[in-house]
Each structure stands twice: as C-alpha cells, then as structure tokens.
Design a protein around this motif. Structure first.
Motif, PDB file in Angstrom:
ATOM      1  N   GLN A  53     -21.541  47.350  -2.624  1.00 26.65           N
ATOM      2  CA  GLN A  53     -21.296  48.782  -2.806  1.00 26.65           C
ATOM      3  C   GLN A  53     -20.984  49.456  -1.481  1.00 26.65           C
ATOM      4  OE1 GLN A  53     -22.122  51.451  -5.371  1.00 26.65           O
ATOM      5  NE2 GLN A  53     -21.772  50.020  -7.030  1.00 26.65           N
ATOM      6  N   ALA A  54     -21.713  49.091  -0.424  1.00 16.56           N
ATOM      7  CA  ALA A  54     -21.469  49.695   0.883  1.00 16.56           C
ATOM      8  C   ALA A  54     -20.091  49.307   1.415  1.00 16.56           C
ATOM      9  CB  ALA A  54     -22.559  49.264   1.863  1.00 16.56           C
ATOM     10  N   LEU A  55     -19.710  48.055   1.245  1.00 11.54           N
ATOM     11  CA  LEU A  55     -18.380  47.617   1.671  1.00 11.54           C
ATOM     12  C   LEU A  55     -17.303  48.412   0.938  1.00 11.54           C
ATOM     13  CD1 LEU A  55     -18.949  43.747   1.719  1.00 11.54           C
ATOM     14  CD2 LEU A  55     -18.707  45.237   3.719  1.00 11.54           C
ATOM     15  N   ALA A  56     -17.511  48.624  -0.358  1.00 13.09           N
ATOM     16  CA  ALA A  56     -16.535  49.374  -1.145  1.00 13.09           C
ATOM     17  C   ALA A  56     -16.500  50.848  -0.736  1.00 13.09           C
ATOM     18  CB  ALA A  56     -16.856  49.249  -2.632  1.00 13.09           C
ATOM     19  N   GLN A  57     -17.651  51.411  -0.412  1.00 12.03           N
ATOM     20  CA  GLN A  57     -17.722  52.828  -0.032  1.00 12.03           C
ATOM     21  C   GLN A  57     -17.071  53.096   1.323  1.00 12.03           C
ATOM     22  OE1 GLN A  57     -21.928  53.655  -0.300  1.00 12.03           O
ATOM     23  NE2 GLN A  57     -21.971  52.935  -2.427  1.00 12.03           N
ATOM     24  N   CYS A  58     -16.877  52.044   2.109  1.00  7.08           N
ATOM     25  CA  CYS A  58     -16.268  52.183   3.437  1.00  7.08           C
ATOM     26  C   CYS A  58     -14.903  51.495   3.495  1.00  7.08           C
ATOM     27  CB  CYS A  58     -17.182  51.588   4.509  1.00  7.08           C
ATOM     28  SG  CYS A  58     -18.834  52.287   4.565  1.00  7.08           S
ATOM     29  N   ARG A  59     -14.304  51.270   2.339  1.00 10.76           N
ATOM     30  CA  ARG A  59     -13.087  50.456   2.261  1.00 10.76           C
ATOM     31  C   ARG A  59     -11.969  50.977   3.156  1.00 10.76           C
ATOM     32  NH1 ARG A  59     -12.478  50.933  -2.775  1.00 10.76           N
ATOM     33  NH2 ARG A  59     -13.550  49.035  -3.436  1.00 10.76           N
ATOM     34  N   ALA A  60     -11.687  52.260   3.103  1.00 12.86           N
ATOM     35  CA  ALA A  60     -10.566  52.808   3.868  1.00 12.86           C
ATOM     36  C   ALA A  60     -10.802  52.651   5.372  1.00 12.86           C
ATOM     37  CB  ALA A  60     -10.352  54.277   3.509  1.00 12.86           C
ATOM     38  N   TYR A  61     -12.019  52.934   5.828  1.00 11.86           N
ATOM     39  CA  TYR A  61     -12.336  52.793   7.246  1.00 11.86           C
ATOM     40  C   TYR A  61     -12.177  51.346   7.697  1.00 11.86           C
ATOM     41  CZ  TYR A  61     -15.105  52.402  11.500  1.00 11.86           C
ATOM     42  OH  TYR A  61     -15.531  52.110  12.783  1.00 11.86           O
ATOM     43  N   LEU A  62     -12.714  50.413   6.932  1.00  9.99           N
ATOM     44  CA  LEU A  62     -12.666  49.004   7.320  1.00  9.99           C
ATOM     45  C   LEU A  62     -11.230  48.484   7.346  1.00  9.99           C
ATOM     46  CD1 LEU A  62     -15.733  47.643   5.320  1.00  9.99           C
ATOM     47  CD2 LEU A  62     -15.632  48.292   7.729  1.00  9.99           C
ATOM     48  N   GLU A  63     -10.424  48.881   6.371  1.00 10.66           N
ATOM     49  CA  GLU A  63      -9.036  48.429   6.346  1.00 10.66           C
ATOM     50  C   GLU A  63      -8.250  49.007   7.515  1.00 10.66           C
ATOM     51  OE1 GLU A  63      -7.600  49.536   2.517  1.00 10.66           O
ATOM     52  OE2 GLU A  63      -8.539  47.825   1.486  1.00 10.66           O
ATOM     53  N   ARG A  64      -8.595  50.213   7.909  1.00 12.85           N
ATOM     54  CA  ARG A  64      -7.880  50.857   9.014  1.00 12.85           C
ATOM     55  C   ARG A  64      -8.322  50.341  10.370  1.00 12.85           C
ATOM     56  NH1 ARG A  64      -9.534  55.544   8.033  1.00 12.85           N
ATOM     57  NH2 ARG A  64     -11.078  55.768   9.699  1.00 12.85           N
ATOM     58  N   GLU A  65      -9.630  50.204  10.583  1.00  9.08           N
ATOM     59  CA  GLU A  65     -10.153  49.879  11.907  1.00  9.08           C
ATOM     60  C   GLU A  65     -10.369  48.376  12.135  1.00  9.08           C
ATOM     61  OE1 GLU A  65     -10.463  52.078  14.248  1.00  9.08           O
ATOM     62  OE2 GLU A  65      -9.926  53.787  12.954  1.00  9.08           O
ATOM     63  N   TYR A  66     -10.671  47.635  11.071  1.00  7.69           N
ATOM     64  CA  TYR A  66     -10.984  46.209  11.239  1.00  7.69           C
ATOM     65  C   TYR A  66     -10.285  45.386  10.146  1.00  7.69           C
ATOM     66  CZ  TYR A  66     -14.535  48.027  14.363  1.00  7.69           C
ATOM     67  OH  TYR A  66     -15.178  48.678  15.393  1.00  7.69           O
ATOM     68  N   PRO A  67      -8.953  45.442  10.107  1.00  4.49           N
ATOM     69  CA  PRO A  67      -8.224  44.755   9.027  1.00  4.49           C
ATOM     70  C   PRO A  67      -8.375  43.238   9.061  1.00  4.49           C
ATOM     71  CG  PRO A  67      -6.712  45.525  10.716  1.00  4.49           C
ATOM     72  CD  PRO A  67      -8.043  46.129  11.043  1.00  4.49           C
ATOM     73  N   ASP A  68      -8.699  42.681  10.221  1.00  4.15           N
ATOM     74  CA  ASP A  68      -8.791  41.226  10.333  1.00  4.15           C
ATOM     75  C   ASP A  68     -10.214  40.698  10.166  1.00  4.15           C
ATOM     76  OD1 ASP A  68      -6.033  41.084  10.856  1.00  4.15           O
ATOM     77  OD2 ASP A  68      -6.358  41.445  12.999  1.00  4.15           O
ATOM     78  N   ALA A  69     -11.185  41.571  10.064  1.00  3.67           N
ATOM     79  CA  ALA A  69     -12.576  41.120   9.927  1.00  3.67           C
ATOM     80  C   ALA A  69     -12.817  40.569   8.529  1.00  3.67           C
ATOM     81  CB  ALA A  69     -13.530  42.274  10.210  1.00  3.67           C
ATOM     82  N   ALA A  70     -13.629  39.511   8.446  1.00  7.88           N
ATOM     83  CA  ALA A  70     -14.035  38.971   7.147  1.00  7.88           C
ATOM     84  C   ALA A  70     -15.152  39.835   6.584  1.00  7.88           C
ATOM     85  CB  ALA A  70     -14.499  37.533   7.300  1.00  7.88           C
ATOM     86  N   LEU A  71     -15.069  40.152   5.309  1.00  8.92           N
ATOM     87  CA  LEU A  71     -16.092  40.963   4.658  1.00  8.92           C
ATOM     88  C   LEU A  71     -16.987  40.043   3.832  1.00  8.92           C
ATOM     89  CD1 LEU A  71     -13.975  44.009   3.440  1.00  8.92           C
ATOM     90  CD2 LEU A  71     -15.077  43.645   5.662  1.00  8.92           C
ATOM     91  N   GLU A  72     -18.292  40.164   4.039  1.00 12.66           N
ATOM     92  CA  GLU A  72     -19.253  39.301   3.346  1.00 12.66           C
ATOM     93  C   GLU A  72     -20.248  40.170   2.567  1.00 12.66           C
ATOM     94  OE1 GLU A  72     -22.761  35.988   4.256  1.00 12.66           O
ATOM     95  OE2 GLU A  72     -21.379  36.596   5.851  1.00 12.66           O
TER      96      GLU A  72
END
Length: 268
Positions: free
Chosen positions: A98-117
């Motif tokens: 849920q937290a990963l989904a709630q921060c989706r736009a930020y993560l895609e913009r700032e850390y597009p290459d990071a693996a999400l677990e």
C-alpha cells in the motif's frame, strides 16, 4: 488492556493502536490479528480497513467477514511517508504494498531504476533499510535514527493521504451505540437489481451509506459478499428497520452486524 496490530514496532498500525491500548503486541498479518481477537487471545486488534488513495484493504475486509468479531472504534490517521536509507546509494525500496502504491508517482519520477519490494509492513521495510545499505524503506519520518537518514519527506502522491483503522474486539463486546455501523451481507443470490434492492431499505429511511464494497464470497465465481457502512447507529429504529428488510432479502444467506462505533482522529 492489550492490543495486537501489524508489526514490527513503528508501523502506522502501531501508531493507531497506541490510541487504543498502552500495551501492544504484534503479528505479521491482518488475518492472524483478527483470528487472535476472535479467539479471545487479545482484548483489541487494530487493522487498516481503507486508505484514501488506494482504497480498501482487501485482507481486512475478508478477515472481518470470515471471523466473528466486533468493530468498537474507528481510528483515522494521516499518512506521512518518508524515504529512509543509510545513504543515497541504495538499489531497492522496500515497504508495504500500500505504501509503495501511495508513493507511486514520486518513486517513478525520482527512482525509476530502483527495484520495489513489497514486504509485510512499512516498519519491516525500514528495518531492512537499517540492516542493509542497499535498501531504502518507506515509513513515518519518526523511524529515522543515527543509523537511518530521512532522504525525503511527504513523498505520498497526495497530501490528503489518510487511513481508516478498525479497533476490533471479541464478538460479545459488540455495541449498538455510535454514529456509524458496519455490516457484512451475503445474499447468496444473483439477479438483476439485487444490489439496488439491498440498498433501498436504507434510502427509504434516509440512512446515508458511507461505503459499499463487494468481495468474492469464495463459494463460486461471480458470487459476492457486500460490505456496507452506514452513518447511523444500531440503536436507531431506522437502522433496525432497514436491517430487518435486508435480512428478508438475504434470507438464503446472512447479515452480520459488526457493530456501531464512533470515529477518532489521531494526528501524532
């Protein structure tokens, strides 16, 4: 009083549970929490039920439909997500789904290459980050310490992000008093206009529906259980009459009263 909630220490569930009990223990799944409360192992259980961005927590909906428990309080808390890591050189971001989904736009913009677990809780992701410099966690900024830095705060996609939690109790503590009521309805039927018929008794009596959601019953494909929240207490005649009509419509299935309760806002 002892409450059980999602652990480890430092989860948003933990923050909500502190409004319910001074002594708090932890489990790793919502289902195990509800099971423990239903069995009388704990006085209270605190589980997330709905987030303002990502919607309902399906495991919680399914668990309160499966186990005989009472909802005795609703706790609403704002969600402030921070990115925490030992340094900027991380490769993986770990947190609750849920937290990963709630921060989706930020993560895609700032850390597009990071693996999400996806892990069991935000606090577990923070613990992974504390143990491994290649991992960052998402959680409340108060989880930072000398070993873990806050790299960014308020990274959730919307500033209005908030989560509802249910405080659960054994079924014999179910109350008729409160401004809201939660029901689970299994009509064991499927025909055109069924949902309209199920909701009409509340409309006829001017009872506001604050949430209606369907979940698979598990009995067969296309068969559903309905979760209904109304802005009225079980002590009110209009609620009692509406539920009586509902029980007639669901005569081949069942209607479960989870209880009436009031809402508390926790902002720390």
């Amino acid at each position: 009083m002892i409450a059980v909630t999602l652990g480890p220490e430092g989860t948003y569930s933990h923050r909500a549970a502190r409004a319910v009990a001074d002594e708090i223990e932890f489990r790793q799944s919502v289902t195990s929490i509800v099971d423990a409360v239903a069995g009388g192992e704990y006085d209270r259980g605190v589980v997330p039920i709905e987030n303002s961005i990502e919607g309902s927590v399906t495991e919680s909906l399914d668990a309160v439909a499966e186990y005989d428990v009472a909802v005795v309080r609703e706790i609403v808390t704002p969600i402030r997500h921070a990115l925490l890591a030992q340094n900027e050189a991380f490769e993986t971001i770990a947190s609750h789904s849920q937290a990963l989904a709630q921060c989706r736009a930020y993560l895609e913009r700032e850390y597009p290459d990071a693996a999400l677990e996806a892990v069991a809780s935000t606090a577990q992701g923070v613990e992974y980050a504390r143990e491994d410099p290649s991992v960052a966690g998402i959680g409340h900024p108060d989880n930072a310490d000398d070993d873990l830095r806050v790299l960014a705060e308020d990274i959730q996609d919307r500033s209005s992000n908030a989560t509802r939690f249910f405080a659960l109790a054994p079924a014999d503590e179910r109350s008729k008093a409160g401004g809201k009521t939660s029901l689970v309805v299994y009509p064991n039927a499927n025909y055109p206009g069924l949902l309209l018929e199920l909701l009409q008794p509340f409309a006829d009596r001017d009872v506001n529906l604050t949430r209606v959601e369907s979940r698979p019953s598990g009995e067969r494909l296309g068969d559903y259980v309905f979760h209904v929240d109304v802005a009225a207490g079980l002590y009110e005649r209009r609620t009692q009459e509406a539920i009586a009509d509902l029980e007639e419509l669901a005569a081949n299935g069942w209607v479960r009263r989870l209880g009436s309760y009031d809402t508390e806002h926790v902002v720390d």
